[in-house]
Write a protein that holds these residues in place. Structure first.
Motif, PDB file in Angstrom:
ATOM      1  N   GLY A 124      -4.869  -5.400 -11.187  1.00 55.80           N
ATOM      2  CA  GLY A 124      -4.845  -6.862 -11.277  1.00 55.80           C
ATOM      3  C   GLY A 124      -3.454  -7.431 -11.054  1.00 55.80           C
ATOM      4  N   LEU A 125      -2.448  -6.765 -11.633  1.00 58.15           N
ATOM      5  CA  LEU A 125      -1.077  -7.229 -11.439  1.00 58.15           C
ATOM      6  C   LEU A 125      -0.640  -7.093  -9.981  1.00 58.15           C
ATOM      7  CD1 LEU A 125       0.650  -5.793 -14.636  1.00 58.15           C
ATOM      8  CD2 LEU A 125       0.071  -8.178 -14.152  1.00 58.15           C
ATOM      9  N   LEU A 126      -1.044  -5.992  -9.331  1.00 60.41           N
ATOM     10  CA  LEU A 126      -0.698  -5.821  -7.924  1.00 60.41           C
ATOM     11  C   LEU A 126      -1.352  -6.897  -7.053  1.00 60.41           C
ATOM     12  CD1 LEU A 126      -0.884  -1.933  -7.528  1.00 60.41           C
ATOM     13  CD2 LEU A 126       1.169  -3.365  -7.496  1.00 60.41           C
TER      14      LEU A 126
ATOM     15  N   ALA B  96       0.833  -1.207   0.000  1.00 60.96           N
ATOM     16  CA  ALA B  96       0.000   0.000   0.000  1.00 60.96           C
ATOM     17  C   ALA B  96       0.870   1.261   0.000  1.00 60.96           C
ATOM     18  CB  ALA B  96      -0.930  -0.009   1.213  1.00 60.96           C
ATOM     19  N   LEU B  97       1.923   1.261   0.818  1.00 65.55           N
ATOM     20  CA  LEU B  97       2.817   2.423   0.844  1.00 65.55           C
ATOM     21  C   LEU B  97       3.535   2.595  -0.491  1.00 65.55           C
ATOM     22  CD1 LEU B  97       4.367   2.069   4.417  1.00 65.55           C
ATOM     23  CD2 LEU B  97       2.610   3.677   3.652  1.00 65.55           C
ATOM     24  N   THR B  98       3.955   1.479  -1.089  1.00 70.72           N
ATOM     25  CA  THR B  98       4.613   1.564  -2.405  1.00 70.72           C
ATOM     26  C   THR B  98       3.668   2.136  -3.454  1.00 70.72           C
ATOM     27  OG1 THR B  98       5.997  -0.339  -1.843  1.00 70.72           O
ATOM     28  CG2 THR B  98       5.815   0.245  -4.168  1.00 70.72           C
ATOM     29  N   LEU B  99       2.413   1.692  -3.420  1.00 72.78           N
ATOM     30  CA  LEU B  99       1.426   2.205  -4.377  1.00 72.78           C
ATOM     31  C   LEU B  99       1.196   3.699  -4.171  1.00 72.78           C
ATOM     32  CD1 LEU B  99      -0.600   1.635  -6.621  1.00 72.78           C
ATOM     33  CD2 LEU B  99      -2.279   1.041  -4.866  1.00 72.78           C
ATOM     34  N   LEU B 100       1.110   4.123  -2.923  1.00 70.97           N
ATOM     35  CA  LEU B 100       0.917   5.551  -2.655  1.00 70.97           C
ATOM     36  C   LEU B 100       2.114   6.368  -3.139  1.00 70.97           C
ATOM     37  CD1 LEU B 100      -0.689   5.459   0.917  1.00 70.97           C
ATOM     38  CD2 LEU B 100      -1.818   5.939  -1.262  1.00 70.97           C
ATOM     39  N   ILE B 101       3.309   5.832  -2.935  1.00 76.59           N
ATOM     40  CA  ILE B 101       4.510   6.540  -3.416  1.00 76.59           C
ATOM     41  C   ILE B 101       4.503   6.656  -4.933  1.00 76.59           C
ATOM     42  CG2 ILE B 101       7.021   6.399  -3.571  1.00 76.59           C
ATOM     43  CD1 ILE B 101       7.010   5.138  -0.796  1.00 76.59           C
ATOM     44  N   LEU B 102       4.138   5.549  -5.613  1.00 70.57           N
ATOM     45  CA  LEU B 102       4.085   5.583  -7.069  1.00 70.57           C
ATOM     46  C   LEU B 102       3.032   6.568  -7.571  1.00 70.57           C
ATOM     47  CD1 LEU B 102       4.469   1.789  -7.927  1.00 70.57           C
ATOM     48  CD2 LEU B 102       6.172   3.595  -8.190  1.00 70.57           C
ATOM     49  N   LEU B 103       1.871   6.569  -6.930  1.00 72.14           N
ATOM     50  CA  LEU B 103       0.820   7.510  -7.354  1.00 72.14           C
ATOM     51  C   LEU B 103       1.270   8.950  -7.117  1.00 72.14           C
ATOM     52  CD1 LEU B 103      -2.401   5.721  -6.040  1.00 72.14           C
ATOM     53  CD2 LEU B 103      -1.611   5.905  -8.397  1.00 72.14           C
ATOM     54  N   ARG B 104       1.947   9.190  -6.024  1.00 70.30           N
ATOM     55  CA  ARG B 104       2.412  10.554  -5.750  1.00 70.30           C
ATOM     56  C   ARG B 104       3.440  10.996  -6.790  1.00 70.30           C
ATOM     57  NH1 ARG B 104       2.896  14.138  -1.472  1.00 70.30           N
ATOM     58  NH2 ARG B 104       4.810  15.364  -1.465  1.00 70.30           N
TER      59      ARG B 104
END
Length: 470
Positions: free
Chosen positions: A163-165, A25-33
């Motif tokens: 889906g990949l995540l 979840a933190l990695t996804l938030l970093i990528l979105l940011r």
């Protein structure tokens, strides 16, 4: 009620999978940011030149044809709208809404750098819209106002990425489950080894690994294999100690019989009748102590008796009839008339029930004693799972604090050693023998005070036979 799993494997999986999910979840938030920041930077870089090119096209078109060109000049994040006013570029912000979006001022400056500050008005933010919409008025060469309506890009994640995540997360959970299972199985093997330690058990723990699917010692981690071997060595020492203690008790009890017999013969020659009676009573007490000591020593080897099928109601009826023939008020009540033959160790069972009957008769002080046979069933099944033999007396009962300790050897509720004091004396081995034999039968002996008065001794036996039975 706690949400924490009770098993070690469940707890480790919860911690590992929870940590992986949080990290994802933190990695996804970093990528979105980062994606959002890159999108804003790219938009800020090209929007000035693109808007300047669109304004140049509209400047060269006749006023009536400009409206038709507006859809062609629109982009994914901004579009144009012609206003009727000419002259001033001041456009009021609705309700004095301040511009808070970080892209607003950089976009205005980028457009002003391409068109010139005199052709760019103040930027405004539309209130109450989602997503945020920015409005920037621009001045055409003929004085008409062109309104640039811009929607800042938002970081979005495609369905494929989601889906990949999810697939990656499931793969990590599966890998974590496999790793935790490999790590926990040796602990299960160790626990199984510890549970297999029996001080008087007939067999050692299987060094090739316990049953079911647990690994053998050669496949275990070195530390767990060493702990397992240490437990097995401990079992050997405990068994040797218990056997030595039992042999010592049996030898002492056996060797005391000969001098007791000689003392009895000599006591009978004493001329004083009163003294002779007292001495014989003491010798009877010592003989009973020796006999019960031998019986307790033999009870530790009860597991060596071969199990066989027995008609339990008939066995209990014979024991009750023997007690009735001895002049005691003992009754049998059967709640399991269709009980099939029980596969158990007959002599051990006979001794357990006999000891419980003797105890009930002794402490019942002449009141009726009831023996009840019943069975319990599992949910949704018609076959009996446990057989229960309850012996109820109407005596004084036992204090709640002593219900467990009276099952230990040489423990008596009444500390007096006078065997004739309210019938409460004795060696303190009767219930201990019954407890030892109950374990050899694979059963459970429990004591409880009855609400109406007296004591209930309940023996629960499995219908599948004792542990270790063929």
């Amino acid at each position: 009620m706690t949400l924490m799993p009770r098993t070690l494997m469940g707890r480790v999986l919860l911690v590992v999978c929870g940590g992986l999910a949080l990290a994802h979840a933190l990695t996804l938030l970093i990528l979105l940011r980062e994606r959002g920041e890159q999108g804003l930077a790219m938009m800020q870089a090209y929007v000035g030149r693109d808007v300047a090119a669109s304004v140049a096209v509209l400047d060269h078109l006749p006023a009536p044809e400009r409206a038709a060109w507006l859809p062609r000049l629109a982009r994914a994040n901004y579009r144009y709208r012609l206003l009727d006013n000419t002259g001033s570029l001041a456009i009021a912000r609705p309700s004095g809404t301040p511009v808070r979006h970080p892209l607003a001022e950089p976009v205005r400056q980028a457009v002003a750098a391409e068109l010139g500050p005199q052709r760019v008005g103040p930027i405004s933010e539309t209130e109450g819209t989602s997503p945020v919409q920015l409005s920037l008025p621009l001045k055409l060469q003929d004085g008409h106002t062109l309104l640039l309506q811009l929607t800042p890009p938002r970081p979005m994640v495609s369905t494929t990425t989601v889906g990949l995540l999810l697939a990656q997360m499931l793969a990590l959970i599966a890998a974590a489950w496999g790793v935790v299972r490999v790590a926990v199985r040796p602990l299960q093997h160790l626990a199984h080894t510890a549970e297999g330690i029996q001080p008087d058990g007939p067999e050692r723990v299987n060094t090739a690994g316990p049953p079911r699917t647990l690994p053998a010692l050669p496949t275990l981690p070195i530390e767990v294999a060493q702990a397992t071997r240490a437990l097995q060595a401990l079992q050997t020492r405990v068994q040797a100690h218990v056997q030595e203690r039992t042999q010592l008790l049996a030898a002492i009890s056996h060797d005391l019989q000969t001098p007791l017999t000689r003392m009895r013969l000599r006591t009978e020659q004493v001329a004083d009748a009163e003294l002779r009676t007292r001495l014989l009573a003491d010798l009877d007490g010592m003989s009973a102590l020796v006999a019960e000591g031998l019986a307790y020593a033999r009870s530790t080897h009860a597991h060596q008796e071969a199990p066989c099928a027995v008609d339990l109601p008939a066995l209990l009826d014979a024991l009750v009839c023997d007690a009735q023939d001895a002049g005691h008020d003992v009754r049998l009540h059967t709640d399991a008339p269709d009980l099939p033959p029980l596969h158990t160790r007959v002599q051990a069972l006979r001794r357990v029930v006999g000891n419980l009957l003797d105890n009930a008769v002794k402490f019942g002080e002449g009141r009726p004693v009831t023996v009840t046979l019943s069975m319990s069933h599992s949910m949704g099944q018609g076959t009996a799972q446990r057989v229960h033999i309850a012996v109820d007396d109407a005596g004084p009962g036992i204090p709640e604090a002593d219900l467990l300790t009276v099952l230990q050897p040489f423990h008596r509720v009444d500390a007096s050693r006078n065997r004739d004091h309210r019938n409460s004396g004795g060696t303190g081995l009767g219930l201990a023998i019954a407890q030892q034999l109950s374990l050899a039968l694979g059963g459970e002996l429990t004591l409880a005070n009855r609400p109406e008065g007296g004591l209930r001794a309940r023996l629960s036996l499995p219908t599948g036979g004792p542990v270790g039975a063929p």
